[in-house]
Design a protein around this motif. Sequence first.
Motif, PDB file in Angstrom:
ATOM      1  N   TRP A 253       0.836  -1.203   0.000  1.00 53.49           N
ATOM      2  CA  TRP A 253       0.000   0.000   0.000  1.00 53.49           C
ATOM      3  C   TRP A 253       0.873   1.255   0.000  1.00 53.49           C
ATOM      4  O   TRP A 253       0.612   2.206  -0.758  1.00 53.49           O
ATOM      5  N   LEU A 254       1.933   1.243   0.784  1.00 49.73           N
ATOM      6  CA  LEU A 254       2.828   2.404   0.851  1.00 49.73           C
ATOM      7  C   LEU A 254       3.502   2.672  -0.492  1.00 49.73           C
ATOM      8  O   LEU A 254       3.762   3.825  -0.851  1.00 49.73           O
ATOM      9  N   GLU A 255       3.780   1.596  -1.232  1.00 50.43           N
ATOM     10  CA  GLU A 255       4.449   1.758  -2.526  1.00 50.43           C
ATOM     11  C   GLU A 255       3.574   2.492  -3.537  1.00 50.43           C
ATOM     12  O   GLU A 255       4.069   2.990  -4.554  1.00 50.43           O
ATOM     13  N   THR A 256       2.281   2.559  -3.282  1.00 43.25           N
ATOM     14  CA  THR A 256       1.384   3.282  -4.195  1.00 43.25           C
ATOM     15  C   THR A 256       1.367   4.773  -3.918  1.00 43.25           C
ATOM     16  O   THR A 256       0.771   5.551  -4.675  1.00 43.25           O
ATOM     17  N   GLY A 260       8.623   9.362   0.422  1.00 41.92           N
ATOM     18  CA  GLY A 260      10.048   9.096   0.281  1.00 41.92           C
ATOM     19  C   GLY A 260      10.624   8.086   1.236  1.00 41.92           C
ATOM     20  O   GLY A 260      11.843   7.960   1.341  1.00 41.92           O
ATOM     21  N   LYS A 261       9.774   7.378   1.984  1.00 42.31           N
ATOM     22  CA  LYS A 261      10.218   6.340   2.925  1.00 42.31           C
ATOM     23  C   LYS A 261      11.122   6.911   4.009  1.00 42.31           C
ATOM     24  O   LYS A 261      12.085   6.281   4.446  1.00 42.31           O
ATOM     25  N   THR A 262      10.799   8.136   4.410  1.00 42.91           N
ATOM     26  CA  THR A 262      11.492   8.771   5.519  1.00 42.91           C
ATOM     27  C   THR A 262      10.450   9.285   6.517  1.00 42.91           C
ATOM     28  O   THR A 262       9.280   9.451   6.180  1.00 42.91           O
ATOM     29  N   TYR A 263      10.894   9.527   7.754  1.00 45.28           N
ATOM     30  CA  TYR A 263       9.996  10.051   8.775  1.00 45.28           C
ATOM     31  C   TYR A 263       9.547  11.474   8.404  1.00 45.28           C
ATOM     32  O   TYR A 263      10.350  12.241   7.913  1.00 45.28           O
TER      33      TYR A 263
END
Length: 294
Positions: A253-256, A260-263
């Motif tokens: 789901w996050l990949e959609t 940027g995969k950061t906090y």
Amino acid sequence: MSLKFETPITEVPLFHQGKVRDMYDLGDSFLMVASDRLSAFDVVLPTPIPGKGKILNQLSLFWFKHLGMKNHLITADVNEYPAVLKKHADYLRGRSMIVKKAHRHSVECIVRGYIVGSGWKDYQKTGKICGHVLPEGLQLCQKLEKPLYTPSTKPDVGHDENISFEQTFDIVGEKVATTLRDMSLDIYTKARDYAASKGIILADTKFEFGEIDGETILIDEVLTPDSSRYWPADKYQVGKNQESFDKQYVRDWLETLDWGKTYPGPEIPPEVVKNTLAKYEEIFVRLTGKQPEL
């Protein structure tokens, strides 16, 4: 950084707060509490998965018993906890355990039985997984001829970094490094075969080990949906991403998203929260044959 959804215990000192677990110092032991936090891509997301911590804790307890190997568990019975924790009995029941203090080995011990995730990306670029040369023409989610041991560093903050088996010699010494590898492959094989008997594929997993009086033992969580990829065997098809009983559902789901995969991570919608918990519950039931105590 202080994390959301902290456990409510103030009577004993907080020793360490991980992405999911909080460790409290009881003097000669630790209280380890599994929160409902969820991390993905090494970022703790701002939305909890209510009940997730209990499932993780209870599944670890199941595997500790089933594997029958030395580990850090002392008790998970809140009736045996110190009096100072009694006021939190309802909260701690099912989501905590008291464990031995061990010297943690700073190596994350990953075993891969199938080519997926970062291993698939590595293979596409290099023809290898973490330095292991593989045959040409392998497909996504294909079973590997033999499980691969691919350790990584275990920093307190930031992203884990894949390293070679030989590089672990510099961290823990060659003797311990060999023990970690052999124990990891042995546990994976036993768990893989048990899961298969329940119609489940254990695609990969990661372990942590510690040392007490010179002996290496299993610590932290073990074979949970947070640390492992579980797939339904009856729906397995090589060459495509699989349905899963783990947080891969959240990763997908996050990949959609444009993130940027950061906090800080994005809030998880209620439907994704609900579906995630359902997947955790289902793998617990299929592996243990009973419902988790939520």
